[in-house]
Scaffold this motif. Structure first.
Motif, mmCIF file in Angstrom:
data_model
loop_
_atom_site.group_PDB
_atom_site.id
_atom_site.type_symbol
_atom_site.label_atom_id
_atom_site.label_comp_id
_atom_site.label_asym_id
_atom_site.label_seq_id
_atom_site.Cartn_x
_atom_site.Cartn_y
_atom_site.Cartn_z
ATOM 1 N N SER A 49 31.661 37.261 73.568
ATOM 2 C CA SER A 49 30.938 37.141 72.310
ATOM 3 C C SER A 49 31.209 35.799 71.653
ATOM 4 O O SER A 49 32.264 35.190 71.837
ATOM 5 C CB SER A 49 31.322 38.270 71.349
ATOM 6 O OG SER A 49 32.665 38.152 70.939
ATOM 7 N N GLN A 70 37.265 36.786 78.372
ATOM 8 C CA GLN A 70 38.253 37.308 79.314
ATOM 9 C C GLN A 70 38.583 36.215 80.324
ATOM 10 O O GLN A 70 37.695 35.562 80.871
ATOM 11 C CB GLN A 70 37.725 38.544 80.038
ATOM 12 C CG GLN A 70 38.785 39.184 80.931
ATOM 13 C CD GLN A 70 38.356 40.518 81.497
ATOM 14 O OE1 GLN A 70 37.178 40.735 81.757
ATOM 15 N NE2 GLN A 70 39.305 41.418 81.679
ATOM 16 N N ASN A 73 35.263 34.930 71.977
ATOM 17 C CA ASN A 73 36.099 35.949 72.620
ATOM 18 C C ASN A 73 35.761 35.970 74.103
ATOM 19 O O ASN A 73 34.582 36.134 74.478
ATOM 20 C CB ASN A 73 35.836 37.323 72.003
ATOM 21 C CG ASN A 73 36.354 37.415 70.578
ATOM 22 O OD1 ASN A 73 37.536 37.269 70.326
ATOM 23 N ND2 ASN A 73 35.450 37.648 69.633
ATOM 24 N N THR A 122 33.823 30.919 66.910
ATOM 25 C CA THR A 122 34.876 31.773 67.464
ATOM 26 C C THR A 122 34.362 32.407 68.749
ATOM 27 O O THR A 122 33.272 33.001 68.764
ATOM 28 C CB THR A 122 35.288 32.869 66.470
ATOM 29 O OG1 THR A 122 35.781 32.241 65.268
ATOM 30 C CG2 THR A 122 36.375 33.754 67.053
ATOM 31 N N TRP A 124 42.653 38.791 77.551
ATOM 32 C CA TRP A 124 41.604 38.411 76.622
ATOM 33 C C TRP A 124 42.132 37.345 75.687
ATOM 34 O O TRP A 124 43.317 37.352 75.330
ATOM 35 C CB TRP A 124 41.124 39.620 75.825
ATOM 36 C CG TRP A 124 40.265 40.537 76.644
ATOM 37 C CD1 TRP A 124 40.684 41.545 77.460
ATOM 38 C CD2 TRP A 124 38.854 40.501 76.754
ATOM 39 N NE1 TRP A 124 39.619 42.148 78.072
ATOM 40 C CE2 TRP A 124 38.468 41.531 77.649
ATOM 41 C CE3 TRP A 124 37.852 39.720 76.174
ATOM 42 C CZ2 TRP A 124 37.140 41.781 77.988
ATOM 43 C CZ3 TRP A 124 36.529 39.973 76.502
ATOM 44 C CH2 TRP A 124 36.176 40.985 77.394
ATOM 45 N N THR A 125 41.253 36.429 75.305
ATOM 46 C CA THR A 125 41.675 35.361 74.417
ATOM 47 C C THR A 125 40.587 35.082 73.390
ATOM 48 O O THR A 125 39.402 35.344 73.621
ATOM 49 C CB THR A 125 41.995 34.074 75.209
ATOM 50 O OG1 THR A 125 42.585 33.118 74.345
ATOM 51 C CG2 THR A 125 40.743 33.482 75.842
ATOM 52 N N ARG A 126 41.020 34.569 72.243
ATOM 53 C CA ARG A 126 40.082 34.194 71.180
ATOM 54 C C ARG A 126 40.316 32.735 70.834
ATOM 55 O O ARG A 126 41.433 32.341 70.487
ATOM 56 C CB ARG A 126 40.278 35.077 69.950
ATOM 57 C CG ARG A 126 39.473 34.607 68.740
ATOM 58 C CD ARG A 126 39.554 35.585 67.576
ATOM 59 N NE ARG A 126 38.860 36.824 67.893
ATOM 60 C CZ ARG A 126 38.669 37.799 67.013
ATOM 61 N NH1 ARG A 126 39.137 37.683 65.778
ATOM 62 N NH2 ARG A 126 38.026 38.896 67.360
ATOM 63 N N ASP A 184 44.121 32.417 70.010
ATOM 64 C CA ASP A 184 44.794 33.661 69.613
ATOM 65 C C ASP A 184 45.581 33.481 68.313
ATOM 66 O O ASP A 184 46.714 33.950 68.162
ATOM 67 C CB ASP A 184 45.697 34.159 70.741
ATOM 68 C CG ASP A 184 44.905 34.464 72.000
ATOM 69 O OD1 ASP A 184 43.759 34.961 71.876
ATOM 70 O OD2 ASP A 184 45.409 34.194 73.106
ATOM 71 N N THR A 198 39.121 29.656 68.358
ATOM 72 C CA THR A 198 38.434 29.349 67.108
ATOM 73 C C THR A 198 38.408 27.837 66.923
ATOM 74 O O THR A 198 39.462 27.193 66.912
ATOM 75 C CB THR A 198 39.138 30.016 65.914
ATOM 76 O OG1 THR A 198 39.160 31.441 66.113
ATOM 77 C CG2 THR A 198 38.413 29.701 64.615
#
Length: 524
Positions: free
Chosen positions: A78, A102, A100, A98, A151-153, A125, A155
């Protein structure tokens, strides 16, 4: 796609306004404002960074036509995009992206495509991360490696510049009253950091803050609207995954006109407020056009649809997901006959199935988008306006060898011309590809072909697919090995004989087109 370029000649009532200019090349007269200073070019401009580290190399997913586009090692689930518009379409927007994702292999750093904005900070993260620009990549290095399967985010706080840099085009489009987007084929990363390849589709949340007097619309459905002080923030979400090149944001002094389509489908159109009355008759055509397409290939694949009519000099239309971009002048300029404009509307609509819902796995599969959109454009003109498909295909056949020589066969297009990345949209992937579909229908019969079309968009809905997948399904449905047919029609240097029309001839590449050879000025 992507897009629909209109021809130079002004047309009012000819039997076919396509003359002999190929599909994607329908440009306007040289005297018009379409000859904008920011003509369709493309070359990279590095990201301006406020922090830096040792510059690693740019990466790519190995696309034959755009080798540095996209990035390996992760799969985006996303995007959350936030843009703040000042009210001036020549000033950079403040933005936060941002992502998201995998992780698909162990990564010490990851690359994002981004090439036109100032990066202020990056967090992975929630923790600050080092970043650097390399070519058209933003290289992000977290404090700790990212492990396969995690999983990582990410920004990124940045600006998004609506004014193209020298040698760049695409991304933001400056309209008379604000902004719109045209990201095809490889320009989303001129707007926001992303994995800018159609093989990595994701869900989108898009937030736009604009001053009083403006309306903001984006892909998907509106989920929130909040007014604070003298500005309003709109939030939109897609319910289906989308390729980055199909993202759309409209900011302008616009009206949103709403109506219902088949099965109660919400249809919303975005038009300059001053033109809403003049444009309404065109917009009223959309529900019936959706019903017509559903009769051919099945249920509309998304949560909403509509037309964004922008007062801008683009020279093309574009099938941005759930909200197709059109130039206002196509409808208000009285240049083209009514049947032709309607067929262009169907061209972009059909892309919602072919190109948006079922996206190309690589840009060499572009013919699956444009060939099908051209096919349904021509079929609509035949059924609704009495413009024979066979006549158009015969003219396309005459020109086909020249198109293959100039641009390559439909499924193996030549690389973009230097400094003109958009030049992959040549006639070989428009009417040249529609011609291959016509040959396929001739070869396997109408019943099998129509089943193939329905099964194709159903089987690959919300996903990506390649030419080999289409060949496999066609062979399965027809009960025949069609590998030889597809090899000749999609990869051959010369146009094969047309099944059922042994008398058709293709001219030599340097031959002059006959006066009745109005093959290919299809929309796109």
């Amino acid at each position: 796609m992507p897009l629909t370029l209109r021809s130079q000649a002004a047309h009012t009532g000819n039997d076919d306004p396509r003359a002999d200019t190929p599909a994607r090349l329908r440009r306007q007269p040289r005297s018009s404002r379409r000859l904008r200073a920011t003509a369709l070019l493309a070359s990279a401009v590095s990201v301006c960074l406020l922090a830096a580290s040792a510059p690693p190399a740019p990466l790519g997913v190995g696309d034959r036509l755009f080798p540095n586009l996209g990035n390996p090692g992760y799969d985006v689930a996303s995007y959350d995009l936030s843009f703040t518009y000042s009210g001036t379409n020549s000033k950079p927007l403040q933005a936060v992206t941002t992502i998201n994702a995998q992780v698909t292999k162990d990564l010490d750093h990851l690359n994002l495509d981004f090439a036109h904005g100032n990066v202020e900070s990056v967090a992975v993260d929630g923790e600050p991360a080092r970043f650097a620009g390399e070519g058209e990549d933003l290289v992000v290095t977290p404090d700790a490696p990212l492990r396969e399967g995690s999983w990582t985010r990410i920004t990124v706080r940045h600006t998004s510049d609506p004014v193209p840099a020298k040698g760049q085009d695409g991304g933001w489009v400056q309209t008379a009253d604000g902004l719109a987007m045209a990201n095809q084929a490889d320009a989303a990363h001129l707007v926001f950091p992303c994995n800018d390849h159609p093989s990595d589709k994701a869900l989108f949340t898009i937030r736009i803050t604009a001053p009083d007097g403006y309306t903001a619309v984006a892909n998907g459905v509106e989920t929130d609207r909040e007014r604070v002080g003298k500005a309003t923030t709109w939030t939109y979400r897609t319910r289906h995954p989308m390729a980055t090149e199909l993202a759309q944001v409209s900011i302008g002094r616009s009206s949103v006109l709403r109506r219902s389509g088949p099965h109660g489908l919400p249809v919303r159109d975005v038009v300059p407020t001053a033109d809403r009355k003049e444009l309404e008759p065109w917009l009223a055509e959309t529900p019936d056009q959706i019903a017509w397409m559903e009769s051919k290939v099945g249920r509309y694949p998304f949560e909403t649809y509509g037309i964004l009519m922008a007062e801008a000099s683009t020279g093309f239309e574009l099938e941005t997901q759930t909200l197709s971009l059109f130039e206002r002048e196509l409808f208000a300029g009285h240049t083209y006959p009514k049947w032709y404009v309607e067929s262009i509307m169907v061209h972009e609509l059909s892309h919602q199935w072919f190109g948006d819902s079922v996206s190309p796995r690589s840009w060499s599969d572009l013919w699956l988008n444009e060939g099908h959109a051209t096919w349904y454009e021509a079929l609509y003109a035949e059924e609704k306006a009495g413009k024979p498909m066979e006549k158009r295909m015969k003219a396309a056949y005459a020109a086909s060898d020249g198109w293959r020589d100039a641009g390559g066969p439909p499924a193996a297009p030549k690389a973009p011309d230097a400094g003109q990345k958009i030049s992959i949209f040549r006639p070989n992937v428009y009417d040249g590809a529609a011609l291959a579909l016509y040959a396929l229908r001739q070869e396997i019969g109408r019943t099998a072909f129509e089943r193939l079309e329905r099964d194709w968009v159903s089987l690959h809905r919300d996903g990506t697919a390649a030419t080999a997948d289409y060949e496999r399904l066609a062979s399965q449905i027809s009960g025949r090995d069609l590998s030889g047919f597809f090899k000749a029609w999609l990869y051959g240097k010369k146009t094969p004989p047309m099944p059922g029309h042994p008398d058709w001839r293709s001219m030599a590449p340097d031959a002059k087109a006959p006066k009745d050879g109005k093959a290919a000025k299809a929309a796109k």
